[in-house]
Design a protein around this motif. Structure first.
Motif, PDB file in Angstrom:
ATOM      1  N   ARG A  19       0.833  -1.203   0.000  1.00 37.31           N
ATOM      2  CA  ARG A  19       0.000   0.000   0.000  1.00 37.31           C
ATOM      3  C   ARG A  19       0.870   1.256   0.000  1.00 37.31           C
ATOM      4  NH1 ARG A  19      -2.560   2.035   5.449  1.00 37.31           N
ATOM      5  NH2 ARG A  19      -0.304   2.265   5.730  1.00 37.31           N
ATOM      6  N   LYS A  24      -2.693  -0.623  -5.225  1.00 35.93           N
ATOM      7  CA  LYS A  24      -4.013  -0.980  -4.723  1.00 35.93           C
ATOM      8  C   LYS A  24      -4.052  -2.488  -4.498  1.00 35.93           C
ATOM      9  CE  LYS A  24      -6.045   3.065  -4.689  1.00 35.93           C
ATOM     10  NZ  LYS A  24      -6.619   3.691  -3.462  1.00 35.93           N
ATOM     11  N   TYR A 177     -11.447  -4.895   7.222  1.00 34.60           N
ATOM     12  CA  TYR A 177     -12.331  -5.397   6.167  1.00 34.60           C
ATOM     13  C   TYR A 177     -13.619  -4.574   6.221  1.00 34.60           C
ATOM     14  CZ  TYR A 177     -14.383  -9.080   3.180  1.00 34.60           C
ATOM     15  OH  TYR A 177     -14.965  -9.783   2.148  1.00 34.60           O
ATOM     16  N   ALA A 178     -13.847  -3.749   5.212  1.00 33.80           N
ATOM     17  CA  ALA A 178     -15.012  -2.874   5.166  1.00 33.80           C
ATOM     18  C   ALA A 178     -16.082  -3.475   4.278  1.00 33.80           C
ATOM     19  CB  ALA A 178     -14.616  -1.500   4.643  1.00 33.80           C
ATOM     20  N   THR A 180     -19.253  -3.299   1.887  1.00 35.52           N
ATOM     21  CA  THR A 180     -19.802  -2.279   0.996  1.00 35.52           C
ATOM     22  C   THR A 180     -21.208  -1.875   1.408  1.00 35.52           C
ATOM     23  OG1 THR A 180     -20.670  -3.962  -0.514  1.00 35.52           O
ATOM     24  CG2 THR A 180     -18.460  -3.078  -0.981  1.00 35.52           C
ATOM     25  N   ALA A 199     -15.631   3.730   3.174  1.00 38.90           N
ATOM     26  CA  ALA A 199     -14.200   3.420   3.180  1.00 38.90           C
ATOM     27  C   ALA A 199     -13.384   4.644   3.589  1.00 38.90           C
ATOM     28  CB  ALA A 199     -13.766   2.929   1.806  1.00 38.90           C
ATOM     29  N   LYS A 203     -10.837   4.955   6.784  1.00 39.29           N
ATOM     30  CA  LYS A 203      -9.437   5.322   6.596  1.00 39.29           C
ATOM     31  C   LYS A 203      -9.018   6.482   7.506  1.00 39.29           C
ATOM     32  CE  LYS A 203      -7.658   5.637   2.466  1.00 39.29           C
ATOM     33  NZ  LYS A 203      -6.389   4.908   2.710  1.00 39.29           N
ATOM     34  N   VAL A 210      -7.366  -0.376   4.440  1.00 45.63           N
ATOM     35  CA  VAL A 210      -8.813  -0.619   4.479  1.00 45.63           C
ATOM     36  C   VAL A 210      -9.209  -1.223   3.142  1.00 45.63           C
ATOM     37  CG1 VAL A 210     -11.090   0.457   4.568  1.00 45.63           C
ATOM     38  CG2 VAL A 210      -9.270   1.235   6.112  1.00 45.63           C
ATOM     39  N   LEU A 211      -9.771  -2.439   3.172  1.00 41.89           N
ATOM     40  CA  LEU A 211     -10.174  -3.138   1.959  1.00 41.89           C
ATOM     41  C   LEU A 211     -11.685  -3.306   1.939  1.00 41.89           C
ATOM     42  CD1 LEU A 211      -7.097  -3.764   2.058  1.00 41.89           C
ATOM     43  CD2 LEU A 211      -7.626  -6.000   1.104  1.00 41.89           C
ATOM     44  N   LEU A 212     -12.279  -3.030   0.795  1.00 43.02           N
ATOM     45  CA  LEU A 212     -13.719  -3.188   0.608  1.00 43.02           C
ATOM     46  C   LEU A 212     -14.048  -4.581   0.089  1.00 43.02           C
ATOM     47  CD1 LEU A 212     -15.090   0.072  -1.069  1.00 43.02           C
ATOM     48  CD2 LEU A 212     -15.900  -0.942   1.076  1.00 43.02           C
ATOM     49  N   ALA A 229     -10.887   3.233  -0.974  1.00 44.86           N
ATOM     50  CA  ALA A 229     -10.248   2.219  -0.134  1.00 44.86           C
ATOM     51  C   ALA A 229      -8.836   1.932  -0.631  1.00 44.86           C
ATOM     52  CB  ALA A 229     -11.089   0.943  -0.144  1.00 44.86           C
ATOM     53  N   ASP A 230      -8.115   1.117   0.145  1.00 44.78           N
ATOM     54  CA  ASP A 230      -6.746   0.720  -0.243  1.00 44.78           C
ATOM     55  C   ASP A 230      -6.743  -0.507  -1.131  1.00 44.78           C
ATOM     56  OD1 ASP A 230      -5.215   2.699   1.324  1.00 44.78           O
ATOM     57  OD2 ASP A 230      -6.131   1.671   3.033  1.00 44.78           O
TER      58      ASP A 230
END
Length: 267
Positions: A19, A24, A177-178, A180, A199, A203, A210-212, A229-230
């Motif tokens: 990251r 990404k 883990y975000a 959606t 997201a 952050k 932070v991953l969606l 997001a990342d």
């Protein structure tokens, strides 16, 4: 068990390094034991540019999983897949990306916290997601994962109060883990417009990536999700292909298309 006995690639340092280099992140998913050659999908994903791989342990009552992942779990269970069998397969696999197990708390409690986390580490798994265990009951599992050098990755839902999201961001390890949206997993025609805003809010609280996830189905979705997001987690779209007969090479091509779209837009 202590950290020196853990094998495999650590989640947090690898994802943070990538990251911070401007990449990404892409984390594809496979259900453990879904086919005789299921670990070949891990290698195909890694070769196609995955930054880590999420492995679902088959479970008979997968509460947050939608129809596709449920079908994959049922197929794996029908084949006789077990926690120990999946971990034995992983011990024999050689994959140069971090491996993350997603499971439900029933399977963790049945094995025992320390025993379960030690078995993960011995199999080269360095991340764990247990989405049905609330924050208020995490302490014992946090201790067990820390002792085994396994990152306990927490899931954040858009419905969470600001104070709860801050706590999730502070206590998560590896990445956050975000979700959606407040939905089960599954392929979607489009991502909710609110996903990027969520997201971005996470952050602001998290130094971790932070991953969606939940509904990232196409390269276009991946690009849209990674804007704020990342990176993204892709599960049901890949499992639908596998269930419909996609070979490891064909599933790897799906991941390669996701990777290419992210790299083209974000460099």
């Amino acid at each position: 068990m202590n950290a020196t006995t853990a094998t495999g690639v650590a989640v947090g340092p690898r994802l943070r390094e990538r990251r911070d280099a401007g990449r990404k992140l892409l984390v594809p998913y496979v259900t453990g034991g879904v086919s005789a050659d299921w670990t070949d999908y891990l290698r195909a994903y890694a070769d196609a540019g995955a930054d880590a791989v999420e492995i679902g342990l088959p479970f008979s009552e997968p509460m947050i999983d939608g129809p596709t992942v449920q079908e994959a779990s049922e197929r794996a269970l029908h084949r006789g897949a077990t926690v120990r069998g999946v971990l034995a397969d992983l011990r024999a696999a050689r994959v140069d990306v971090p491996l993350i197990v997603m499971t439900y708390y029933h399977l963790v409690a049945r094995e025992g916290h320390a025993e379960f986390c030690a078995a993960l580490a011995e199999a080269g798994v360095r991340g764990l997601i247990v989405p049905d265990l609330p924050l208020e009951e995490l302490a014992e599992l946090e201790q067990a994962t820390a002792a085994a050098d396994v990152d306990l990755i927490l899931v954040a839902a858009p419905s969470g109060a600001p104070s709860r999201l801050r706590e999730i961001a502070a206590r998560s390890r590896g990445f956050v883990y975000a979700m959606t949206a407040m939905v089960t997993t599954g392929e979607r025609a489009e991502l909710p417009a609110s996903a990027a805003e969520f997201a971005a809010r996470l952050k602001a609280h998290a130094d971790l990536p932070v991953l969606l996830g939940f509904g990232i189905s196409t390269p276009e979705h991946a690009v849209a999700g990674a804007r704020a997001a990342d990176g993204v987690v892709v599960a049901s779209a890949l499992m639908r292909g596998l269930l419909d007969g996609a070979t490891p090479a064909e599933s790897g091509a799906q991941v390669r298309a996701l990777r290419a779209a992210l790299d083209e837009v974000y460099g």
